[in-house]
Design a protein around this motif. Structure first.
Motif, short mmCIF file in Angstrom:
data_model
loop_
_atom_site.label_atom_id
_atom_site.label_comp_id
_atom_site.label_asym_id
_atom_site.label_seq_id
_atom_site.Cartn_x
_atom_site.Cartn_y
_atom_site.Cartn_z
N UNK A 274 11.57 15.21 6.92
CA UNK A 274 10.14 14.52 7.16
C UNK A 274 9.27 14.36 5.96
N UNK A 275 9.62 15.50 4.83
CA UNK A 275 8.93 15.67 3.81
C UNK A 275 9.39 14.57 2.54
N UNK A 276 10.77 14.51 2.98
CA UNK A 276 11.42 13.34 1.75
C UNK A 276 10.68 12.14 2.09
N UNK A 277 10.83 11.71 3.33
CA UNK A 277 10.26 10.60 3.98
C UNK A 277 8.72 10.37 3.45
N UNK A 278 8.03 11.25 3.55
CA UNK A 278 6.69 11.11 3.16
C UNK A 278 6.41 10.87 1.82
N UNK A 279 7.43 11.48 0.81
CA UNK A 279 7.48 11.25 -0.42
C UNK A 279 7.93 9.89 -0.82
N UNK A 280 8.79 9.52 -0.18
CA UNK A 280 9.18 8.00 -0.28
C UNK A 280 8.44 7.06 -0.05
N UNK A 282 5.12 7.26 -0.25
CA UNK A 282 4.01 7.76 -0.95
C UNK A 282 4.23 7.24 -2.58
N UNK A 283 5.64 6.75 -2.82
CA UNK A 283 5.86 6.52 -4.24
C UNK A 283 5.20 5.72 -4.86
N UNK A 284 4.81 4.58 -4.23
CA UNK A 284 4.41 3.25 -5.12
C UNK A 284 3.55 2.61 -3.83
N UNK A 285 2.62 1.75 -4.46
CA UNK A 285 1.81 0.73 -3.49
C UNK A 285 2.82 0.04 -2.66
N UNK A 286 3.68 -0.41 -3.22
CA UNK A 286 4.53 -1.18 -2.24
C UNK A 286 5.10 -0.43 -1.18
N UNK A 287 5.70 0.88 -1.47
CA UNK A 287 6.19 1.62 -0.44
C UNK A 287 5.11 2.09 0.51
N UNK A 288 3.90 2.24 0.00
CA UNK A 288 2.82 2.74 0.82
C UNK A 288 2.57 1.36 2.05
N UNK A 289 2.58 0.07 1.38
CA UNK A 289 2.50 -0.75 2.40
C UNK A 289 3.76 -0.99 3.34
N UNK A 290 5.06 -0.72 2.99
CA UNK A 290 6.14 -0.61 3.82
C UNK A 290 5.90 0.30 4.70
N UNK A 293 3.71 -1.16 7.63
CA UNK A 293 4.47 -1.80 8.46
C UNK A 293 5.48 -1.38 9.32
N UNK A 294 5.94 0.04 8.76
CA UNK A 294 6.77 0.48 9.78
C UNK A 294 6.28 1.76 10.41
N UNK A 295 4.90 1.73 10.56
CA UNK A 295 4.15 2.85 11.18
C UNK A 295 4.86 3.43 12.39
N UNK A 296 4.90 2.33 13.28
CA UNK A 296 5.05 2.54 14.82
C UNK A 296 6.61 3.44 14.88
N UNK A 297 7.48 2.80 14.05
CA UNK A 297 8.91 3.47 14.07
C UNK A 297 8.73 4.74 13.48
#
Length: 377
Positions: A274-280, A282-290, A293-297
């Motif tokens: 759970x923590x590693x996914x959160x870090x991944x 939050x890593x960059x603006x592009x990853x935050x956008x991703x 998009x994947x919020x429901x999953x």
């Protein structure tokens, strides 16, 4: 703490308070003290459960001066009866000390309500060792049970979403007779808790080959297989650690030391993921956008691996049902433990387990060896 005459609980509606006075209502006895987050988390969990299910009533144990305002704030007066008890079992208290001197504690009072037939199930976030010791002393073991076990639900690939794992900490020791009883009790739990008619049982080992493992595991393998027909389960043989969350078995049997280590390892791994996914994300603006998009999953994944939603280990082998909630449980975790307690009470789980243990009269390992010797001669 030896086995004695069975303590048969009276119907849960036999009390006279607001929680117990409604016909058909299943009453849960809840220890409000002893958890890491205090009574506010426990009362919050009770409120969540009360909102979702009108058929649950509660007897809440702890200091009235502290619990009264919390219950009033949540408007639980008609669903929750407070038992005013001043003593608290701390996490560091020795079980032997609690057994001798814990009569005025909320944990003792919680178990006593089940013993007296005022509640169907007891739930506590407190000291596991003390809770097991008090439960064994006040409720006593089912006739024919040597060591009670703690069973937990483990997220898995099976259609029901969970596997039953036991023992996860009631007793670090377990011989072949104990493991056979764990298989029997675990299968009964899977039938009531997961709705499986014929659960598949696996025995945890360092490999799946029959020649591997300690001597008692090899004996247990034979005995669990022999009991499968009478116990109404399918025995799939030895399983490995990687099979605990798999779809190979529905019930995983092991000793309390191994089971507890596996449980804590699984919880820690889920937290790390759970923590590693959160870090991944939050890593960059592009990853935050991703992540957006994947919020429901992501929410669906978080729900599947959230240990709070499968909170609650069940003490098996006693004359009464006790659910041990995680000590650090928040309101969501407490509500999950209460939901499990309600489901077990609703299905008459403990009565069915007692009947199953009584009807399966299997010989011990020593008796089985004697029989083989007689047959050979």
């Amino acid at each position: 703490m030896t086995s004695g005459p069975p303590v048969r609980p009276a119907p849960a509606s036999s009390g006279s308070g607001p929680a117990t006075g409604v016909p058909g209502r299943i009453v849960i006895s809840v220890d409000a003290m002893g958890g890491d987050r205090g009574p506010s988390a426990v009362v919050g969990g009770i409120a969540d459960s009360a909102r979702k299910n009108p058929d649950i009533g509660f007897i809440l144990h702890g200091p009235r001066s502290e619990l009264g305002p919390l219950v009033d704030k949540r408007k639980l007066g008609d669903r929750c009866e407070i038992r005013d008890v001043s003593g608290i079992v701390q996490m560091g208290d020795k079980p032997s000390h609690v057994v001798r001197h814990g009569r005025d504690t909320s944990m003792w009072s919680t178990i006593e309500a089940v013993r007296n037939g005022e509640a169907a199930v007891a739930v506590s976030c407190g000291n596991t060792g003390a809770l097991m010791a008090l439960s064994m002393m006040r409720l006593r073991k089912l006739e024919g049970v040597n060591r009670p076990a703690i069973a937990c639900l483990w997220p898995s690939r099976n259609p029901q979403g969970f596997n039953v794992v036991l023992d996860v900490g009631a007793d670090i020791r377990a011989d072949q007779d104990d493991l056979r009883q764990y298989a029997l009790m675990g299968a009964a739990y899977a039938r009531s808790g997961l709705g499986l008619d014929t659960p598949r049982v696996g025995l945890l080992n360092v490999g799946t080959e029959e020649h591997k493992g300690r001597a008692e595991l090899k004996l247990a393998h034979e005995m669990i297989g022999q009991a499968a027909t009478t116990g109404r389960y399918d025995f799939v043989g030895f399983v490995e650690g990687g099979d605990i969350p798999s779809d190979r078995a529905d019930v995983i049997v092991t000793d309390g030391f191994t089971g507890n280590v596996a449980l804590k390892t699984g919880e820690g791994t889920a937290s790390l993921i759970r923590d590693l996914l959160g870090e991944a994300f939050r890593f960059s603006p592009l990853s935050r956008m991703a992540a957006l998009l994947a919020l429901t999953s992501l929410k669906r994944l978080q729900k599947r691996i959230d240990p709070r939603r499968v909170n609650g280990g069940v003490f098996l082998g006693l004359n009464g049902t006790v659910v041990k909630s995680h000590g650090s449980a928040d309101a969501t975790g407490v509500s999950a433990a209460i939901k499990l307690a309600f489901r077990l009470a609703q299905t008459g789980f403990n009565e069915k387990l007692a009947e199953r243990v009584a009807t399966v009269g299997l010989p011990s390992a020593g008796a089985a060896a004697d029989e083989k010797g007689e047959a050979a001669s």
